[in-house]
Design a protein around this motif. Structure first.
Motif, PDB file in Angstrom:
ATOM      1  N   UNK A  43       0.829  -1.202   0.000  1.00 21.88           N
ATOM      2  CA  UNK A  43       0.000   0.000   0.000  1.00 21.88           C
ATOM      3  C   UNK A  43       0.866   1.256   0.000  1.00 21.88           C
ATOM      4  N   UNK A  44       0.429   2.238  -0.760  1.00 27.08           N
ATOM      5  CA  UNK A  44       1.188   3.474  -0.917  1.00 27.08           C
ATOM      6  C   UNK A  44       1.382   4.174   0.423  1.00 27.08           C
ATOM      7  N   UNK A  45       2.620   4.567   0.691  1.00 25.47           N
ATOM      8  CA  UNK A  45       2.925   5.331   1.898  1.00 25.47           C
ATOM      9  C   UNK A  45       3.350   6.738   1.499  1.00 25.47           C
ATOM     10  N   UNK A  46       3.247   7.643   2.453  1.00 20.02           N
ATOM     11  CA  UNK A  46       3.627   9.030   2.212  1.00 20.02           C
ATOM     12  C   UNK A  46       3.987   9.679   3.536  1.00 20.02           C
ATOM     13  N   UNK A  81       7.423  -1.791  -3.237  1.00 14.58           N
ATOM     14  CA  UNK A  81       6.991  -0.635  -2.457  1.00 14.58           C
ATOM     15  C   UNK A  81       6.198   0.339  -3.324  1.00 14.58           C
ATOM     16  N   UNK A  82       5.446   1.202  -2.663  1.00 14.63           N
ATOM     17  CA  UNK A  82       4.739   2.275  -3.362  1.00 14.63           C
ATOM     18  C   UNK A  82       4.797   3.525  -2.502  1.00 14.63           C
ATOM     19  N   UNK A  83       5.192   4.645  -3.116  1.00 13.64           N
ATOM     20  CA  UNK A  83       5.232   5.910  -2.386  1.00 13.64           C
ATOM     21  C   UNK A  83       4.607   7.010  -3.230  1.00 13.64           C
ATOM     22  N   UNK A  84       4.247   8.097  -2.594  1.00  7.72           N
ATOM     23  CA  UNK A  84       3.746   9.315  -3.223  1.00  7.72           C
ATOM     24  C   UNK A  84       3.939  10.434  -2.207  1.00  7.72           C
ATOM     25  N   UNK A  85       3.625  11.671  -2.493  1.00 11.01           N
ATOM     26  CA  UNK A  85       3.093  12.148  -3.748  1.00 11.01           C
ATOM     27  C   UNK A  85       3.837  13.409  -4.167  1.00 11.01           C
ATOM     28  N   UNK A  91      13.139  -1.005   4.325  1.00  9.75           N
ATOM     29  CA  UNK A  91      12.719  -2.049   3.392  1.00  9.75           C
ATOM     30  C   UNK A  91      13.922  -2.654   2.668  1.00  9.75           C
ATOM     31  N   UNK A  92      14.946  -1.847   2.440  1.00 12.67           N
ATOM     32  CA  UNK A  92      16.147  -2.362   1.775  1.00 12.67           C
ATOM     33  C   UNK A  92      17.019  -3.168   2.734  1.00 12.67           C
ATOM     34  N   UNK A  93      16.963  -2.837   4.010  1.00 11.19           N
ATOM     35  CA  UNK A  93      17.711  -3.592   5.014  1.00 11.19           C
ATOM     36  C   UNK A  93      16.881  -3.642   6.291  1.00 11.19           C
ATOM     37  N   UNK A  94      16.121  -4.719   6.440  1.00 11.18           N
ATOM     38  CA  UNK A  94      15.208  -4.871   7.576  1.00 11.18           C
ATOM     39  C   UNK A  94      15.826  -5.705   8.688  1.00 11.18           C
ATOM     40  N   UNK A  95      17.138  -5.778   8.748  1.00 12.36           N
ATOM     41  CA  UNK A  95      17.818  -6.659   9.709  1.00 12.36           C
ATOM     42  C   UNK A  95      17.367  -6.408  11.137  1.00 12.36           C
ATOM     43  N   UNK A  96      17.295  -5.130  11.523  1.00  7.91           N
ATOM     44  CA  UNK A  96      16.942  -4.809  12.910  1.00  7.91           C
ATOM     45  C   UNK A  96      15.531  -5.281  13.239  1.00  7.91           C
ATOM     46  N   UNK A  97      14.590  -5.052  12.333  1.00 10.52           N
ATOM     47  CA  UNK A  97      13.202  -5.456  12.581  1.00 10.52           C
ATOM     48  C   UNK A  97      13.088  -6.973  12.574  1.00 10.52           C
ATOM     49  N   UNK A  98      13.768  -7.627  11.646  1.00  9.22           N
ATOM     50  CA  UNK A  98      13.725  -9.091  11.574  1.00  9.22           C
ATOM     51  C   UNK A  98      14.223  -9.703  12.878  1.00  9.22           C
ATOM     52  N   UNK A 128      12.874  -5.368  -0.232  1.00  6.29           N
ATOM     53  CA  UNK A 128      12.511  -4.802  -1.525  1.00  6.29           C
ATOM     54  C   UNK A 128      13.561  -3.818  -2.008  1.00  6.29           C
ATOM     55  N   UNK A 129      13.784  -3.825  -3.320  1.00  6.61           N
ATOM     56  CA  UNK A 129      14.558  -2.753  -3.944  1.00  6.61           C
ATOM     57  C   UNK A 129      13.822  -2.264  -5.191  1.00  6.61           C
ATOM     58  N   UNK A 130      12.513  -2.544  -5.243  1.00  4.99           N
ATOM     59  CA  UNK A 130      11.675  -2.067  -6.341  1.00  4.99           C
ATOM     60  C   UNK A 130      10.581  -1.175  -5.770  1.00  4.99           C
ATOM     61  N   UNK A 131      10.203  -0.171  -6.542  1.00  7.17           N
ATOM     62  CA  UNK A 131       9.236   0.797  -6.028  1.00  7.17           C
ATOM     63  C   UNK A 131       8.362   1.328  -7.159  1.00  7.17           C
ATOM     64  N   UNK A 132       7.074   1.471  -6.855  1.00 11.15           N
ATOM     65  CA  UNK A 132       6.139   2.099  -7.780  1.00 11.15           C
ATOM     66  C   UNK A 132       5.796   3.487  -7.262  1.00 11.15           C
TER      67      UNK A 132
END
Length: 679
Positions: free
Chosen positions: A84-87, A149-153, A170-177, A201-205
C-alpha cells in the motif's frame, strides 16, 4: 476515526498454525484452495531481475496493508505484492465508510492508514510469515515472491527523514527481523533459526496521483533511481487519455453517462506529451544506472460523487470494469509510442474473465483489488489460475512467453515482422508447428519475437474490450441483492459472505449452539436476592458472526455485500484485541479479554455502559458502575454475594459468558483465542 491496530506477531503465528492444524485453514482461507504449482507449467515472470513464481498479486490498497492481508494474497497465488502506498502524511483521517462495491467500484481511501513505522513492521511480519509457510512445505517450488513498495506524492515528502527511513528499512530490515525473531513463541521455536530475508525490496512504484505535481514526477523518479538506488515503476493516471478521448470511451462508448471527471483533474494531472518526455528521460537514466524502469496503468479515476454512499465527499475514485477499458486503451497508446521498450505493470478491473488476457499482453505483474472485494474475497483468484492453466494447456504453452506468442494467434505475424534470416525463420516455424522449444529455435531473437507478439496482442485486445458489452454500464448497474431484513446482534442468514470478502479477515465465525437466554434482572430484597424474568433472547443458528475490531477500519464493504441491512461491522458482536484498544474506543460497544492472576477478565460495553466478568471455578465476579457481585450463574438467586444499588442486568452477564465460551472453550481459532494462548 476508527484506527487499525496491527495484530502482534506472536498472535499471528499462533493463529496461523493452530488454525491450519485444527481447521485446515489459515486466516479463514481453506488450505485446500491454496494455489499450487502446476506440473510442467512455469508461470514465473521477472520483475526487475527478481523471479516471481506467478505474475499475479494484490494491488496497492486494502489487501496489502496488514501482515495477514499479504499472507492471504500469497495463499491465493499472489507472488508480486504491491504494498500500500505510503507518504509523509501518515496520520490521515479517511472517511468511513470508504469502499463502495455496489456496482463497478468506488472508494475514498488513498494511502496508508498506519504510521510509516507500523507499515514497515507489517511488511516484515508478512515476509517472515510467508517464509514460515514455505518452511512447512506449503506451495513447494512455487514460493518466489517480490515485495514492491509504493510511495507518493511529492518530492519533499519522499525525501523527508521519515520516508527515507521507511525506504532504508525495506532495503535492510535486519533490525526489525531480529526483533521479531525474538517474538516467535516457544511452541514454534523451530522457526527462529530460519534465514529470514532482510532485503525486503529494492523495487518501487511511484504513484503520481492526488495532486502529484507533473513537474515533480521526473525529479522524484531521478531521486528514487539515483539517490535511493531503487528499480522504478511510474504509475500513471487515466486522465492521460485527455478529456475528449476519455469521455468518448467512458460516457459515449461504455454508457456511464452519470460519471463526470472534474475539469481540475485534467488540469492538475500530467499531459500525454509531458509524460512521453518524462518516461524517455527516466528510462535513459535508469539504463545508464543499471536499474529497472517501467510504467504502470493505472491509478483510479477521480470522478464527482453523484451517489449517497460517501456522505460529505465531493469526489471519489473509480475502479472496476470501466477503468479496465480506459487503462487498456492507455497500454495501447503507450506501446504505439514506445513499442516494447519498457515493461508495463497493470491493475484496473482485473477479474477471472480477463486475467489471462492481461497476462497474454505481457503485462507484469497483473494485480487486483476491486474483484477481491466481492463475495469470495481472496479465494476468487483461484479461478484466475484455473482459466490461465486451461488456456495454456489448450495452446500447448508451458511458460508465460510461450503463452504470449500463442494466445491470440500472433506468433507467425510477429515472427514475420522481425526480418530474420530464412534458416532461423524456418526453425521457428517448425517449432511452432511441432510444439517444439520456441526459445531454442529463435535463439537471441526470442525476446524480440515475444515483444512483437505483445504489441500485436495489445492491438487485438484493446479493440475487443471496447466492443465487449460486459464492461458497459448496462451490465454493471445492479447492486448485490438485499432481502429486506435487518441484522441484529445475533442470528442472521449466516451465509458467511462477510468473512472471506473482508480484506483484513476481521469478521469471523463463533460456534454457539442454539439456545434461549432469559431476560433477567437480579434484585436485592430483605430476604436476600431474587431474579425477575421479563422475556427471553432466542439464538436459533448454530453459528454466529463476530467482528475483530483491531482489524476493522469500518470500510463498509461487508455491509454492501451482506444480503441483510445494517452492516456486520456495525451490528454484530465486536471484539477488541486488548483491554487498551477497548478502553480507547468508548463510542463502540464491544468486548475484550485479559488474562490476570485472579482469572480471565472479560470487559463489555453495552450502550456505553461498561461491565466486567472475572471467570473462576464455578463462580464469576460481575462488576458494573453500581454493583460488584460474586455468583454462580446457574443459581444467581441462591449464590449471589456483594453489593448492588439498583437491579442488575443478568442478561448481559449471560451473553458475555456465552461469547466467552465460544471464543475460548469451543476449540475455534481466531485472533482472540490465539492472543489468550500467547498470553
Amino acid at each position: 476515526m476508527v484506527e487499525l491496530r496491527p495484530v502482534p506477531f506472536a498472535v499471528l503465528i499462533t493463529r496461523m498454525f493452530q488454525e491450519l492444524e485444527r481447521n485446515g485453514a489459515i486466516f479463514d482461507y481453506p488450505a485446500r484452495r491454496i494455489v499450487q504449482a502446476a506440473p510442467a507449467r512455469d508461470l514465473s515472470v521477472s520483475i526487475h531481475g527478481h523471479r516471481a513464481s506467478t505474475p499475479f498479486g494484490p494491488a496497492a490498497g486494502p489487501h496489502t496493508q496488514l501482515a495477514q492481508n499479504i499472507v492471504l494474497a500469497w495463499l491465493a497465488g499472489g507472488r508480486v505484492m504491491e504494498l500500500k502506498t505510503v507518504q509523509i502524511k501518515d496520520d490521515l483521517e479517511i472517511p468511513r465508510p470508504c469502499i463502495d462495491m455496489q456496482t463497478i467500484g468506488f472508494n475514498v481511501e488513498w494511502s496508508q492508514e498506519l504510521s510509516l513505522k507500523q507499515s514497515l513492521e507489517e511488511y516484515v511480519k508478512a515476509s517472515m510469515l510467508i517464509e514460515m509457510l514455505k518452511a512447512e512445505g506449503l506451495a513447494p517450488g512455487f514460493g518466489d515472491t517480490v515485495f514492491d513498495m509504493s510511495v507518493g506524492y511529492d518530492l519533499a515528502g519522499i525525501r523527508s527523514p521519515k520516508v527515507r527511513a521507511f525506504l532504508d528499512g525495506m532495503k535492510d530490515a535486519s533490525e526489525v527481523v531480529e526483533r521479531l525473531r525474538g517474538q516467535i513463541p516457544a511452541a514454534f521455536a523451530h522457526f527462529r533459526d530460519l534465514a529470514f530475508p532482510t532485503k525486503l525490496s529494492d523495487t518501487l512504484t511511484l504513484s503520481t496521483f492526488h495532486g502529484c505535481p507533473p513537474e515533480e514526477i521526473e525529479s522524484i523518479g531521478a531521486f528514487l533511481l539515483e539517490e535511493a538506488g531503487l528499480h522504478l515503476v511510474v504509475k500513471l493516471n487515466p486522465t492521460l487519455l485527455g478529456r475528449q478521448d476519455l469521455n468518448a470511451i467512458l460516457r459515449d462508448r461504455l454508457g456511464y453517462a452519470d460519471l463526470m471527471v472534474p475539469d481540475a483533474a485534467f488540469a492538475k494531472d500530467a499531459r500525454w506529451e509531458q509524460v512521453v518526455g518524462i518516461i524517455e528521460r527516466l528510462g535513459t537514466l535508469a539504463e545508464r544506472l543499471g536499474r529497472g524502469f517501467g510504467v504502470k496503468f493505472s491509478n483510479t479515476l477521480l470522478v464527482r460523487n453523484h451517489r449517497h454512499f460517501f456522505t460529505g465527499e465531493k469526489e471519489m475514485y473509480l475502479s472496476g470494469p470501466p477503468l479496465h477499458v480506459l487503462a487498456i486503451s492507455l497500454v495501447q497508446k503507450f506501446r504505439q509510442t514506445f513499442g516494447d521498450r519498457f515493461p508495463i505493470s497493470f491493475s484496473a478491473g482485473i477479474d477471472a474473465a480477463n486475467f489471462a488476457d492481461a497476462v497474454a499482453l505481457g503485462l507484469k505483474p497483473v494485480s487486483v483489488c476491486t474483484d477481491l472485494l466481492k463475495v469470495g474475497g481472496y479465494g476468487r483468484a483461484q479461478r484466475y489460475f484455473a482459466d490461465l492453466a486451461a488456456r495454456m494447456e489448450a495452446l500447448g504453452a508451458t511458460d508465460i512467453d510461450g503463452f504470449v506468442l500463442k494466445a491470440y494467434g500472433q506468433a507467425e505475424p510477429a515472427l514475420a515482422s522481425l526480418g530474420l534470416p530464412a534458416e532461423q525463420m524456418r526453425k521457428c516455424r517448425d517449432a511452432l508447428a511441432d510444439g517444439g522449444d520456441l526459445a531454442a529455435a529463435a535463439g537471441d531473437a526470442f525476446s524480440a519475437w515475444v515483444g512483437a507478439a505483445r504489441l500485436k496482442n495489445t492491438e487485438i485486445y484493446a479493440a475487443r474490450v471496447l466492443a465487449d458489452p460486459r464492461y458497459r454500464a448496462a451490465e454493471n448497474s445492479v447492486p448485490p441483492k438485499k432481502i429486506g431484513s435487518h441484522l441484529t446482534l445475533f442470528d442472521c442468514l449466516t451465509c458467511d459472505k462477510c468473512i472471506p470478502l473482508c480484506p483484513n479477515d476481521a469478521n469471523f465465525s463463533l460456534p454457539i449452539a442454539p439456545t434461549r437466554l432469559p431476560i433477567e434482572h437480579l434484585r436485592r430484597t430483605d430476604d436476600g436476592w431474587t431474579v425477575e424474568t421479563s422475556g427471553e433472547v432466542n439464538l436459533e443458528k448454530p453459528r454466529q458472526i463476530g467482528t475483530f475490531a483491531d482489524a476493522c477500519n469500518e470500510c463498509g464493504n461487508c455491509d454492501v455485500m451482506c444480503p441483510e441491512d445494517g452492516g456486520p461491522y456495525l451490528v454484530k458482536p465486536l471484539f477488541f484485541g486488548s483491554r487498551q484498544s477497548w478502553a480507547e474506543a468508548p463510542a463502540r460497544d464491544g468486548f475484550a479479554f485479559e488474562t490476570r492472576p485472579e482469572g480471565l477478565h472479560m470487559y463489555g460495553r453495552f450502550d456505553g455502559q461498561t461491565v466486567t466478568v472475572v471467570s473462576g471455578k464455578g463462580r464469576v465476579r460481575y462488576i458494573g458502575a453500581d454493583f460488584d457481585l460474586t455468583l454462580d450463574p446457574a443459581d444467581p438467586a441462591g449464590t449471589t454475594e456483594g453489593t448492588a444499588n439498583t437491579p442488575v442486568d443478568l442478561t448481559r452477564l449471560r451473553l458475555m459468558e456465552l461469547l466467552r465460551v465460544a471464543v475460548t472453550e469451543s476449540g475455534s481459532v481466531n485472533y482472540l483465542s490465539a492472543g489468550l494462548n500467547v498470553a
